[in-house]
Motif scaffolding. Structure first.
Motif, mmCIF file in Angstrom:
data_model
loop_
_atom_site.group_PDB
_atom_site.id
_atom_site.type_symbol
_atom_site.label_atom_id
_atom_site.label_comp_id
_atom_site.label_asym_id
_atom_site.label_seq_id
_atom_site.Cartn_x
_atom_site.Cartn_y
_atom_site.Cartn_z
ATOM 1 N N HIS A 36 0.832 -1.210 0.000
ATOM 2 C CA HIS A 36 0.000 0.000 0.000
ATOM 3 C C HIS A 36 0.864 1.257 0.000
ATOM 4 O O HIS A 36 0.544 2.239 -0.682
ATOM 5 N N ASP A 37 1.965 1.244 0.756
ATOM 6 C CA ASP A 37 2.862 2.403 0.775
ATOM 7 C C ASP A 37 3.427 2.675 -0.615
ATOM 8 O O ASP A 37 3.564 3.833 -1.027
ATOM 9 N N ASN A 38 3.729 1.607 -1.349
ATOM 10 C CA ASN A 38 4.321 1.765 -2.676
ATOM 11 C C ASN A 38 3.372 2.429 -3.671
ATOM 12 O O ASN A 38 3.813 3.007 -4.665
ATOM 13 N N ASN A 39 2.080 2.329 -3.430
ATOM 14 C CA ASN A 39 1.110 2.909 -4.367
ATOM 15 C C ASN A 39 1.122 4.441 -4.340
ATOM 16 O O ASN A 39 0.740 5.086 -5.316
ATOM 17 N N GLU A 40 1.506 5.014 -3.208
ATOM 18 C CA GLU A 40 1.617 6.469 -3.061
ATOM 19 C C GLU A 40 0.341 7.191 -3.495
ATOM 20 O O GLU A 40 0.384 8.204 -4.188
ATOM 21 N N VAL A 41 -0.775 6.653 -3.117
ATOM 22 C CA VAL A 41 -2.050 7.296 -3.410
ATOM 23 C C VAL A 41 -3.059 6.851 -2.354
ATOM 24 O O VAL A 41 -2.998 5.719 -1.861
ATOM 25 N N ARG A 42 -3.936 7.752 -1.971
ATOM 26 C CA ARG A 42 -4.998 7.411 -1.035
ATOM 27 C C ARG A 42 -6.337 7.511 -1.751
ATOM 28 O O ARG A 42 -6.486 8.270 -2.709
ATOM 29 N N LEU A 43 -7.274 6.747 -1.269
ATOM 30 C CA LEU A 43 -8.613 6.754 -1.839
ATOM 31 C C LEU A 43 -9.569 7.480 -0.900
ATOM 32 O O LEU A 43 -9.387 7.467 0.326
ATOM 33 N N ARG A 44 -10.574 8.128 -1.489
ATOM 34 C CA ARG A 44 -11.622 8.769 -0.708
ATOM 35 C C ARG A 44 -12.941 8.073 -1.016
ATOM 36 O O ARG A 44 -13.314 7.917 -2.180
ATOM 37 N N SER A 45 -13.623 7.643 0.011
ATOM 38 C CA SER A 45 -14.939 7.050 -0.170
ATOM 39 C C SER A 45 -15.952 8.161 -0.385
ATOM 40 O O SER A 45 -16.048 9.090 0.424
ATOM 41 N N VAL A 46 -16.716 8.072 -1.452
ATOM 42 C CA VAL A 46 -17.705 9.118 -1.739
ATOM 43 C C VAL A 46 -18.726 9.197 -0.616
ATOM 44 O O VAL A 46 -19.061 10.291 -0.132
ATOM 45 N N TYR A 47 -19.214 8.054 -0.152
ATOM 46 C CA TYR A 47 -20.168 8.053 0.965
ATOM 47 C C TYR A 47 -19.475 8.445 2.263
ATOM 48 O O TYR A 47 -20.027 9.198 3.075
ATOM 49 N N GLY A 48 -18.265 7.942 2.486
ATOM 50 C CA GLY A 48 -17.553 8.257 3.719
ATOM 51 C C GLY A 48 -17.259 9.735 3.876
ATOM 52 O O GLY A 48 -17.263 10.271 4.990
#
Length: 512
Positions: free
Chosen positions: A397-409
């Motif tokens: 996950h660290d290697n992806n260097e991107v975070r996701l945002r949940s639309v509902y969250g």
């Protein structure tokens, strides 16, 4: 010899009697008389049925295909949209439609006829028509019903589509989009069993994390260009590993899903600035490691609960029978479409599980080891090494260097605050899966939050619908509260309520 000759008339009358009253030649008068006769017979039958209290079949079908219609809730109600920014609106849905091949009567003991595909498919189609999404991500789509239901019905609704399934699975993933709005640029399939999380160059010297077992789970990616502009979206869907002890494998699969989606988008020149959405059934709760690794920084992803659950998952020794359970369910399809009516109501043979009082459904809100009853793992001989391997999955996950945002969250708390717990569920609704014995939130619509797309002078305001730069939530499909599901037994699907044990999520988004 004329037609009025007595002998000729006698022969015709004799032929008429032998043929059951149908003449050799059919006149308009005869046709009208027969129609009137049939209509009179129908009226007489309807009269007798009414006296007996029998509801006509067409009325039964109309009643049985009804469903609970949920409203779209405006996120930015009272907030002015930026009129200077031209955007394109799109409605994205995710929906685990409940694979017919996976239905087992022991898992749906009180649901009745709604389990039959001939009825459930009608309700499902009515629901899809009503919500009228522009892009739909579906999971558990039956291979057996593609040609007879999904493809023709989606075509009638103006959709084009992609379907793919894991090896030997008889259900899979379906992405469909309105042809009037989008054109497909490219698609790709992600096979979790054959993906270590690194490409060949990155794998040199890296600790390669192998799957705990072969799960046959996949993801499907598509790049869709708006027909009206040069803008577009990258959309991905998945159905992660189902097993109660599968948290570690699901966390690994999430990292691989994100990495492939990011690479897929970056390798398309036209898609380098397009938003990326991942939607599907992640089989993970918003306070477990898969969700936390997708949406939180490394310092925030480990909680007491998530550590406890992923540790148990790591040490669990899977039995061959448990691993093959889904495959067994696939093979033993219990649609029961061909069960004769007179035998459906016969009492079933007694079984030990039926002799006991039914267990109360588990509502997976939040729990800690000392106050709850999570699945108990079967420790493996190399438990210490497996626990150490958790860090390798975090590293993916660290290697992806991107975070996701949940639309509902991000936004649901502003439209339905009584059903969005910020502390225990990261702002997510209570549930999207409401089965006979288990209820919780498993389905999500995520958006990529690329660091390079953020500007210091632009502040994201979730209360106004901002999800990530370039994406604003305009409306969210309401999800019910537990109290609105009625008295037990109320596990879905159920006639007059919902056609799947999952509820669909849908967001109307503005893409800038």
């Amino acid at each position: 010899m004329s037609n009025s000759d007595p002998s000729t008339m006698a022969k015709k009358e004799s032929a008429l009697k032998k043929s059951g009253g149908k003449p050799d030649f059919v006149t308009p008068e005869y046709i009208a008389a027969q129609r009137a006769k049939r209509e009179q017979a129908k009226l007489e039958k309807a009269r007798k049925n009414k006296e007996l209290g029998i509801v006509p079949q067409e009325e039964q079908v109309a009643a049985n295909t009804s469903f609970i219609k949920r409203p779209m809730l405006a996120v930015n109600d009272g907030h002015a949209l930026d009129a200077a920014s031209e955007g394109v609106d799109v409605k994205i849905m995710t929906y685990n439609v409940l694979g017919q091949a996976l239905i087992r009567r022991k898992l749906f003991p009180t649901n009745g006829d709604i389990l039959k595909w001939k009825l459930r498919s009608k309700v499902l189609l009515s629901e899809l028509k009503f919500y009228d999404a522009d892009v739909m991500c579906m999971q558990e789509v039956d291979l057996a019903h593609l040609e007879g239901f999904y493809y023709p019905e989606l075509t009638k609704l103006g959709f084009d589509y992609l379907f793919h399934r894991g090896e030997r699975k008889n259900h899979g993933l379906l992405i469909c989009w309105k042809k009037a709005l989008f054109s497909l640029v490219k698609s790709e399939v992600v096979d979790y069993d054959n993906d270590c999380g690194y490409d060949d160059r990155e794998a040199e010297g890296a600790v390669v994390t192998e799957p705990q077992m072969l799960t046959r789970n996949i993801a499907l990616l598509a790049a869709l260009k708006f027909n009206s502009s040069e803008k577009g979206i990258v959309i991905g869907t998945t159905h992660l590993f189902w097993h109660p002890h599968g948290t570690l494998e699901r966390t690994r699969q999430c990292a691989i899903f994100v990495r492939n989606a990011k690479t897929f988008a970056n390798n398309l020149d036209v898609a380098k600035t397009w938003p990326v959405f991942l939607a599907g059934d992640f089989n993970s709760l918003p306070f477990d490691a898969p969700y936390l690794c997708l949406t939180k920084a490394s310092a925030e992803r480990v909680t007491e609960r998530s550590k406890y659950v992923i540790t148990n998952s790591a040490i669990h020794e899977y039995k061959k029978k448990a691993v093959a359970e889904e495959a067994d369910d696939d093979a033993e399809d219990e649609e029961q479409e061909d069960v004769p009516e007179e035998s459906e109501n016969k009492p079933a043979e007694p079984a030990p599980v039926q002799a006991q009082a039914p267990a109360a459904p588990v509502m997976m809100e939040e729990f800690l080891p000392e106050t709850s009853h999570p699945p108990i793992p079967i420790p493996s001989a190399d438990s210490a090494a497996r626990i150490a391997g958790i860090e390798d999955v975090y590293r993916l996950h660290d290697n992806n260097e991107v975070r996701l945002r949940s639309v509902y969250g991000e936004c649901y708390r502003y439209v339905h605050p009584e059903n969005a717990n910020i502390e225990s569920r990261n702002g997510e609704p209570t549930f999207s899966n409401w089965a006979h014995t288990w209820r919780g939130l498993l389905d999500y619509i995520f958006a990529f939050d690329f660091p390079e797309r953020r500007r210091d002078d632009v502040q994201m305001r979730a209360e106004e619908g901002d999800v990530v730069p370039g994406v604003k939530a305009l409306e969210l499909l309401r999800l019910p509260l537990p109290a609105e599901m009625g008295e037990e037994p109320c596990g879905q699907p159920r006639v007059g309520q919902y056609p799947s044990d999952h509820l669909c999520l849908m967001a109307k988004l503005r893409i800038y």
